[in-house]
Design a protein around this motif. Structure first.
Motif, PDB file in Angstrom:
ATOM      1  N   VAL A 194       3.278 -27.857  -4.504  1.00  0.00           N
ATOM      2  CA  VAL A 194       2.510 -27.185  -5.559  1.00  0.00           C
ATOM      3  C   VAL A 194       1.246 -27.972  -5.880  1.00  0.00           C
ATOM      4  CG1 VAL A 194       2.528 -26.419  -7.967  1.00  0.00           C
ATOM      5  CG2 VAL A 194       4.562 -26.102  -6.548  1.00  0.00           C
ATOM      6  N   GLY A 199      -1.604 -26.017  -7.590  1.00  0.00           N
ATOM      7  CA  GLY A 199      -0.885 -25.191  -8.546  1.00  0.00           C
ATOM      8  C   GLY A 199      -0.492 -23.813  -8.058  1.00  0.00           C
ATOM      9  N   ASP A 200      -0.851 -23.458  -6.838  1.00  0.00           N
ATOM     10  CA  ASP A 200      -0.517 -22.146  -6.284  1.00  0.00           C
ATOM     11  C   ASP A 200       0.920 -22.177  -5.762  1.00  0.00           C
ATOM     12  OD1 ASP A 200      -0.216 -19.817  -4.796  1.00  0.00           O
ATOM     13  OD2 ASP A 200      -2.280 -19.845  -4.037  1.00  0.00           O
ATOM     14  N   GLU A 201       1.855 -21.703  -6.569  1.00  0.00           N
ATOM     15  CA  GLU A 201       3.268 -21.774  -6.205  1.00  0.00           C
ATOM     16  C   GLU A 201       3.609 -20.857  -5.031  1.00  0.00           C
ATOM     17  OE1 GLU A 201       5.897 -21.427  -9.479  1.00  0.00           O
ATOM     18  OE2 GLU A 201       4.940 -23.021 -10.642  1.00  0.00           O
ATOM     19  N   ALA A 204       2.598 -22.667  -1.955  1.00  0.00           N
ATOM     20  CA  ALA A 204       3.512 -23.793  -1.758  1.00  0.00           C
ATOM     21  C   ALA A 204       4.838 -23.330  -1.166  1.00  0.00           C
ATOM     22  CB  ALA A 204       3.750 -24.501  -3.086  1.00  0.00           C
TER      23      ALA A 204
END
Length: 257
Positions: A194, A199-201, A204
Motif C-alpha cells: 500500500v 495508498g492505492d489499496e 497493492a
C-alpha cells in the motif's frame, strides 16, 4: 528472572508487519523486546501483549537515535548489554522507472533503509559487543540481490543494505558479534505494498492476486528468531526466504480461474 537479567532485543519498525511479528517471535524465544517505530499507540499495545518495552523512534533522525541510546542506558543500566538488534525499519515507494523516478522518493528510501540501519547499528554496537554474543540482523530483500524493473530506488537501497551487512561482517571479525542478513521475497505484510503504491489499496492487492500462499510476516519472523538463536559460533550470513510460488523476483506463479 527480571527484565534486566533477561537477554534484550531491539526491533525497529515494530508497529506492524514483519517488525511486530518479529517482536512476538523473539519474546516467545525468551527475550525482553524493546519495540520501536513512530506509531506509539501500536507500540504500546504490542509491548503490553509481549511483556516488552515501547519507545518511539524515527531511525532517520540521528539525534533521536542518539537519544534512544542514552534512554536505553538509563532504562536498562549504563553497563547493560544488548543481545539482538533487528534492523527492520524500511520500505518502498513507487514503481516508476529509473528515468522517471522522483529523486525525493529515492532519498526517502535511502534514508530509512540504509541510513536508518546505519544510525541504529552505530549507536547500539558497543552494547552488542559488550554482550559477548551480540547479533545484528539486517532485513534486506531479494531486491538487494537481483534488480527488477520498476524498483530502481528500492533495489538501490536494498543493494546498499546488502553491502553494509557484508562489510560489517568483515570489520567485526574477532568481535563477539554476528551479522545476519535475512532477504525475504514476496511477503504479504501489512502496509508494505500500500505504501509502495502511495495508498492505492486496489493496486497493492494486485501484487498478490492469484499467488498461492505468499509469505506472511510470521514466516519471516520465525526465520529471524531461528537465525539469532543459533549457537554463538554459528553465523547465518545470508538467508533468502521466498514462497514456493516465487522462483525469482520476476518469476511468480499466478493461478487464474
Amino acid at each position: 528472572m527480571s527484565d534486566v537479567e533477561r537477554k534484550t532485543a531491539v526491533v525497529t519498525g515494530a508497529s506492524g508487519g514483519i517488525g511486530a511479528a518479529t517482536a512476538r517471535a523473539l519474546a516467545a524465544a525468551g527475550y525482553h523486546v524493546v519495540v520501536t517505530a513512530r506509531r506509539l499507540d501500536r507500540l504500546e499495545a504490542l509491548a503490553k501483549e509481549i511483556g516488552g518495552t515501547a519507545r518511539t523512534l524515527d531511525v532517520t533522525d540521528r539525534p533521536a537515535v542518539d537519544a534512544f541510546g542514552a534512554w536505553f542506558a538509563e532504562e536498562f543500566g549504563a553497563s547493560s548489554s544488548l543481545s539482538v538488534l533487528v534492523n527492520n525499519a524500511g520500505g518502498a515507494i513507487g514503481t516508476e522507472t529509473v528515468a522517471a523516478g522522483d529523486p525525493e522518493d529515492w532519498r526517502t528510501m535511502y534514508e530509512v533503509n540504509v541510513l536508518g540501519t546505519l544510525h541504529v547499528t552505530q549507536v547500539l554496537m558497543p552494547r552488542l559487543i559488550a554482550s559477548g554474543d551480540g547479533v545484528v540482523v539486517i532485513l534486506s530483500s531479494v531486491a538487494g540481490l537481483v534488480p527488477y524493473e520498476g524498483g530502481g530506488g528500492y533495489v538501490a537501497a536494498k543493494h546498499a543494505e546488502h553491502s553494509m551487512a557484508g562489510t560489517l561482517r568483515l570489520e567485526l571479525l574477532g568481535e563477539p558479534v554476528r551479522v545476519v542478513e535475512i532477504a525475504p521475497g514476496m511477503v504479504q505484510s501489512e502496509g508494505f505494498a500500500v505504501t509502495r503504491f502511495r495508498g492505492d489499496e486496489t493496486a497493492a492487492a494486485k501484487v498478490y492476486a492469484g499467488v498461492p500462499d505468499p509469505l506472511t510476516s510470521e514466516d519471516v519472523a520465525e526465520t529471524v528468531a531461528w537465525a539469532v538463536t543459533r549457537p554463538p559460533h554459528v553465523n547465518i550470513d545470508l538467508l533468502v526466504v521466498r514462497p514456493r510460488a516465487q522462483a525469482a523476483a520476476h518469476k511468480v506463479l499466478r493461478i487464474t480461474e
